[in-house]
Scaffold this motif. Structure first.
Motif, PDB file in Angstrom:
ATOM      1  N   LEU A   1       0.817  -1.213   0.000  1.00 22.46           N
ATOM      2  CA  LEU A   1       0.000   0.000   0.000  1.00 22.46           C
ATOM      3  C   LEU A   1       0.852   1.264   0.000  1.00 22.46           C
ATOM      4  CD1 LEU A   1      -2.908  -0.690   2.528  1.00 22.46           C
ATOM      5  CD2 LEU A   1      -3.040  -0.517   0.053  1.00 22.46           C
ATOM      6  N   PHE A   2       2.028   1.202   0.613  1.00 21.68           N
ATOM      7  CA  PHE A   2       2.893   2.373   0.673  1.00 21.68           C
ATOM      8  C   PHE A   2       3.574   2.624  -0.666  1.00 21.68           C
ATOM      9  CE2 PHE A   2       2.383   1.000   5.004  1.00 21.68           C
ATOM     10  CZ  PHE A   2       2.337   2.168   5.735  1.00 21.68           C
ATOM     11  N   PHE A   3       3.800   1.557  -1.437  1.00 22.30           N
ATOM     12  CA  PHE A   3       4.541   1.683  -2.693  1.00 22.30           C
ATOM     13  C   PHE A   3       3.697   2.290  -3.804  1.00 22.30           C
ATOM     14  CE2 PHE A   3       6.411   0.361  -6.668  1.00 22.30           C
ATOM     15  CZ  PHE A   3       7.782   0.391  -6.438  1.00 22.30           C
ATOM     16  N   ILE A   4       2.466   1.806  -3.963  1.00 19.82           N
ATOM     17  CA  ILE A   4       1.667   2.166  -5.134  1.00 19.82           C
ATOM     18  C   ILE A   4       1.281   3.642  -5.181  1.00 19.82           C
ATOM     19  CG2 ILE A   4      -0.506   1.727  -6.351  1.00 19.82           C
ATOM     20  CD1 ILE A   4      -0.264  -1.188  -5.458  1.00 19.82           C
ATOM     21  N   PRO A   5       0.647   4.215  -4.137  1.00 17.32           N
ATOM     22  CA  PRO A   5       0.300   5.643  -4.229  1.00 17.32           C
ATOM     23  C   PRO A   5       1.523   6.546  -4.313  1.00 17.32           C
ATOM     24  CG  PRO A   5      -0.149   4.794  -2.029  1.00 17.32           C
ATOM     25  CD  PRO A   5       0.139   3.615  -2.890  1.00 17.32           C
ATOM     26  N   SER A   6       2.637   6.148  -3.672  1.00 18.20           N
ATOM     27  CA  SER A   6       3.863   6.937  -3.779  1.00 18.20           C
ATOM     28  C   SER A   6       4.362   6.931  -5.217  1.00 18.20           C
ATOM     29  CB  SER A   6       4.940   6.370  -2.842  1.00 18.20           C
ATOM     30  OG  SER A   6       4.525   6.421  -1.503  1.00 18.20           O
ATOM     31  N   ASN A   7       4.301   5.774  -5.859  1.00 18.29           N
ATOM     32  CA  ASN A   7       4.733   5.639  -7.242  1.00 18.29           C
ATOM     33  C   ASN A   7       3.893   6.503  -8.169  1.00 18.29           C
ATOM     34  OD1 ASN A   7       4.494   4.108 -10.017  1.00 18.29           O
ATOM     35  ND2 ASN A   7       6.416   3.423  -9.094  1.00 18.29           N
ATOM     36  N   GLN A   8       2.575   6.443  -8.010  1.00 17.45           N
ATOM     37  CA  GLN A   8       1.687   7.229  -8.870  1.00 17.45           C
ATOM     38  C   GLN A   8       1.817   8.725  -8.600  1.00 17.45           C
ATOM     39  OE1 GLN A   8      -1.914   5.129  -7.766  1.00 17.45           O
ATOM     40  NE2 GLN A   8      -2.016   4.116  -9.757  1.00 17.45           N
ATOM     41  N   SER A   9       2.059   9.100  -7.336  1.00 21.61           N
ATOM     42  CA  SER A   9       2.197  10.509  -6.987  1.00 21.61           C
ATOM     43  C   SER A   9       3.526  11.076  -7.469  1.00 21.61           C
ATOM     44  CB  SER A   9       2.084  10.695  -5.473  1.00 21.61           C
ATOM     45  OG  SER A   9       0.838  10.263  -5.002  1.00 21.61           O
ATOM     46  N   LEU A  10       4.533  10.235  -7.599  1.00 21.80           N
ATOM     47  CA  LEU A  10       5.851  10.692  -8.035  1.00 21.80           C
ATOM     48  C   LEU A  10       5.914  10.905  -9.541  1.00 21.80           C
ATOM     49  CD1 LEU A  10       8.786  11.318  -7.269  1.00 21.80           C
ATOM     50  CD2 LEU A  10       9.281   8.864  -7.451  1.00 21.80           C
ATOM     51  N   LEU A  11       5.125  10.143 -10.297  1.00 17.98           N
ATOM     52  CA  LEU A  11       5.203  10.216 -11.759  1.00 17.98           C
ATOM     53  C   LEU A  11       5.068  11.629 -12.305  1.00 17.98           C
ATOM     54  CD1 LEU A  11       5.391   8.754 -14.491  1.00 17.98           C
ATOM     55  CD2 LEU A  11       2.912   8.453 -14.406  1.00 17.98           C
ATOM     56  N   PRO A  12       4.095  12.448 -11.850  1.00 16.08           N
ATOM     57  CA  PRO A  12       3.978  13.802 -12.409  1.00 16.08           C
ATOM     58  C   PRO A  12       5.204  14.680 -12.170  1.00 16.08           C
ATOM     59  CG  PRO A  12       1.981  13.197 -11.226  1.00 16.08           C
ATOM     60  CD  PRO A  12       3.004  12.168 -10.902  1.00 16.08           C
ATOM     61  N   HIS A  13       6.042  14.306 -11.211  1.00 13.52           N
ATOM     62  CA  HIS A  13       7.234  15.101 -10.915  1.00 13.52           C
ATOM     63  C   HIS A  13       8.420  14.750 -11.813  1.00 13.52           C
ATOM     64  CE1 HIS A  13       5.514  16.928  -7.288  1.00 13.52           C
ATOM     65  NE2 HIS A  13       5.012  15.733  -7.010  1.00 13.52           N
ATOM     66  N   VAL A  14       8.346  13.618 -12.505  1.00 13.71           N
ATOM     67  CA  VAL A  14       9.483  13.199 -13.330  1.00 13.71           C
ATOM     68  C   VAL A  14       9.184  13.279 -14.825  1.00 13.71           C
ATOM     69  CG1 VAL A  14      10.380  11.697 -11.508  1.00 13.71           C
ATOM     70  CG2 VAL A  14       8.857  10.744 -13.243  1.00 13.71           C
ATOM     71  N   VAL A  15       7.943  13.592 -15.193  1.00 15.37           N
ATOM     72  CA  VAL A  15       7.608  13.808 -16.602  1.00 15.37           C
ATOM     73  C   VAL A  15       6.811  15.100 -16.712  1.00 15.37           C
ATOM     74  CG1 VAL A  15       7.570  11.341 -17.156  1.00 15.37           C
ATOM     75  CG2 VAL A  15       5.465  12.474 -16.473  1.00 15.37           C
ATOM     76  N   SER A  16       6.814  15.695 -17.881  1.00 16.72           N
ATOM     77  CA  SER A  16       6.059  16.920 -18.092  1.00 16.72           C
ATOM     78  C   SER A  16       4.566  16.614 -18.182  1.00 16.72           C
ATOM     79  CB  SER A  16       6.518  17.600 -19.388  1.00 16.72           C
ATOM     80  OG  SER A  16       6.189  16.791 -20.508  1.00 16.72           O
ATOM     81  N   ALA A  17       3.741  17.659 -18.022  1.00 18.58           N
ATOM     82  CA  ALA A  17       2.289  17.481 -18.075  1.00 18.58           C
ATOM     83  C   ALA A  17       1.857  16.919 -19.426  1.00 18.58           C
ATOM     84  CB  ALA A  17       1.588  18.811 -17.800  1.00 18.58           C
ATOM     85  N   ASP A  18       2.525  17.335 -20.496  1.00 18.12           N
ATOM     86  CA  ASP A  18       2.149  16.878 -21.832  1.00 18.12           C
ATOM     87  C   ASP A  18       2.504  15.415 -22.068  1.00 18.12           C
ATOM     88  OD1 ASP A  18       1.166  19.368 -22.471  1.00 18.12           O
ATOM     89  OD2 ASP A  18       3.045  20.064 -23.360  1.00 18.12           O
ATOM     90  N   ASP A  19       3.433  14.890 -21.272  1.00 20.83           N
ATOM     91  CA  ASP A  19       3.869  13.504 -21.457  1.00 20.83           C
ATOM     92  C   ASP A  19       3.204  12.532 -20.487  1.00 20.83           C
ATOM     93  OD1 ASP A  19       5.604  13.872 -23.582  1.00 20.83           O
ATOM     94  OD2 ASP A  19       7.267  14.456 -22.288  1.00 20.83           O
ATOM     95  N   ARG A  20       2.279  13.024 -19.660  1.00 23.00           N
ATOM     96  CA  ARG A  20       1.702  12.145 -18.642  1.00 23.00           C
ATOM     97  C   ARG A  20       0.903  10.994 -19.247  1.00 23.00           C
ATOM     98  NH1 ARG A  20      -0.395  16.791 -14.425  1.00 23.00           N
ATOM     99  NH2 ARG A  20       1.677  17.343 -13.613  1.00 23.00           N
ATOM    100  N   ALA A  21       0.105  11.292 -20.272  1.00 22.73           N
ATOM    101  CA  ALA A  21      -0.683  10.215 -20.893  1.00 22.73           C
ATOM    102  C   ALA A  21       0.230   9.143 -21.471  1.00 22.73           C
ATOM    103  CB  ALA A  21      -1.591  10.793 -21.979  1.00 22.73           C
ATOM    104  N   LYS A  22       1.307   9.584 -22.130  1.00 25.17           N
ATOM    105  CA  LYS A  22       2.247   8.616 -22.693  1.00 25.17           C
ATOM    106  C   LYS A  22       2.938   7.825 -21.586  1.00 25.17           C
ATOM    107  CE  LYS A  22       4.707  10.009 -26.129  1.00 25.17           C
ATOM    108  NZ  LYS A  22       5.717  10.735 -26.934  1.00 25.17           N
TER     109      LYS A  22
END
Length: 402
Positions: free
Chosen positions: A113-134
């Protein structure tokens, strides 16, 4: 290409895939251990209940606890603790009662449970908004392929009579590799704004944040009702295969693979449709697809005809998974990322508990065909209602070329 040119995303991507592969190995290894040691079909029901209970109880508190902490460190701690437990438990498996496997499953499910939401919350910080869907498309496709590979790999080793403790040790090694990749995701991200807030207050604020916005409230309520029915499809399939078609339960793996392959294709197509369609119309079709695939069982007399229906269902689900995660990442305020994704993960997982219980009662009190009619009708009805109740969600940003 995004996965090649963005180092942090690449490390996050492989860290997640290794964790998914390990989770698949752990799940099927412990399921086989329970089968070998218990000899009772009731133990499988308890197995699934234990797997889902941590999400139902701790999903929201974990999301609030993560707030104010470094996301990479939370994932590293989750991996490290699971590695330690998986290295210790195999040493006592043959000497302890098999019921201890339920405790192991409970603890590992809680740590996940600690891994999954942290992983999803971190993604927007490592890619640009335009690349999130990709990026989310790559995550979904990678998750699907890895889950299939994990299932096949574990089943193959079990058929080769590999000891279950050895499989758990292999899973521990994969989680250790996941830890090493997560350490290389830079920069380290922490939400300092909420670090000194009370956790109960943060939980309340997270729920009110979703509840007070119509687009989120309607979507989450609708998601809860849909998952309540959809998460019990496997249980109905098992009953249909054994009671109606009189074939072995192992054929469920072929149906699951067909669905996962469809999810893979749907996840591939989702970024192309995301900027062209209102996101509402990328979410609603999944309800009709699941309803039709379940309803098709009323007319099928050979299990092989189930495969194309569940492949088409998978395409819709793949688009759904990419769309809803990307939509939340686009629209949720940064301060509420982890709490919102914890709530989302809790809904998509924990509602399986009442769903499985209710479906089990239906199968016990009524025949399989009547249960299928009820489930298919409910899913199609929810799809029709969703067309009018869920507001328009707008089109997503077009992904940039990388």
């Amino acid at each position: 290409m995004l996965i090649i040119r963005n180092r942090s995303f690449r490390n996050l991507f492989f860290g997640r895939l290794l964790s998914v592969f390990a989770d698949a190995m752990i799940f099927y290894s412990l399921l086989k251990w329970i089968e070998l040691q218990s000899g009772s079909s009731d133990s499988f029901t308890l197995f699934f209940l234990v797997y889902y209970i941590p999400v139902a109880i701790f999903g929201i508190p974990v999301g609030s606890w993560i707030e104010g902490r470094t996301l990479q460190k939370v994932m590293i701690a989750s991996d490290a603790l699971r590695v330690a437990i998986l290295c210790i438990f195999p040493l006592m498996m043959y000497f302890a009662p098999y019921q201890w496997a339920y405790l192991l499953l409970f603890v590992l499910s809680l740590l996940q449970l600690f891994f999954i939401p942290s992983n999803q919350s971190l993604l927007p910080h490592v890619v640009s908004a335009d690349d999130r869907a990709k990026a989310n498309s790559l995550f979904q496709m990678g998750f699907t392929v890895t889950k299939i590979a994990g299932q096949i790999f574990t089943t193959f080793l079990i058929k080769l009579l590999f000891p279950i403790p050895v499989l758990l040790i292999i899973a521990a090694g994969l989680l250790f590799l996941s830890l090493l990749f997560i350490r290389r995701v830079l920069p380290f991200i922490v939400n300092k704004q909420n670090a000194q807030r009370g956790k109960l207050q943060m939980m309340k604020e997270g729920l009110l944040y979703v509840w007070n916005q119509r687009k989120f409230k309607t979507l989450f309520l609708f998601l809860t009702l849909a998952m309540l029915v959809a998460t019990s499809v496997d249980l109905v399939l098992l009953s249909f295969l054994t009671d109606v078609l009189a074939v072995g339960v192992e054929n469920l793996s072929f149906i699951g693979t067909a669905s996962l392959l469809g999810i893979l294709l749907g996840a591939f197509l989702a970024p192309k449709l995301y900027p062209k369609l209102d996101r509402k119309w990328m979410l609603i079709p999944s309800l009709f697809a699941v309803g039709i695939s379940v309803g098709s069982l009323l007319f099928i007399t050979n299990w092989q005809w189930i495969l194309p229906f569940f492949f088409l269902q998978g395409i819709a689900l793949g688009g759904f998974n990419v769309t809803i995660v990307t939509y939340l990442q686009d629209e949720v305020d940064n301060d509420y990322y982890t709490r919102t994704f914890s709530l989302y993960h809790m809904i998509t997982t924990s509602v399986a508990l009442p769903g499985i219980i209710a479906t089990g009662i239906l199968l016990r009190e009524f025949e399989t065909i009547r249960t299928i009619q009820v489930m298919a009708g409910m899913l199609l009805f929810l799809g029709v209602i969703g067309c009018s109740v869920i507001p328009r969600l707008g089109k997503g940003a077009a992904p940039q070329s990388t």
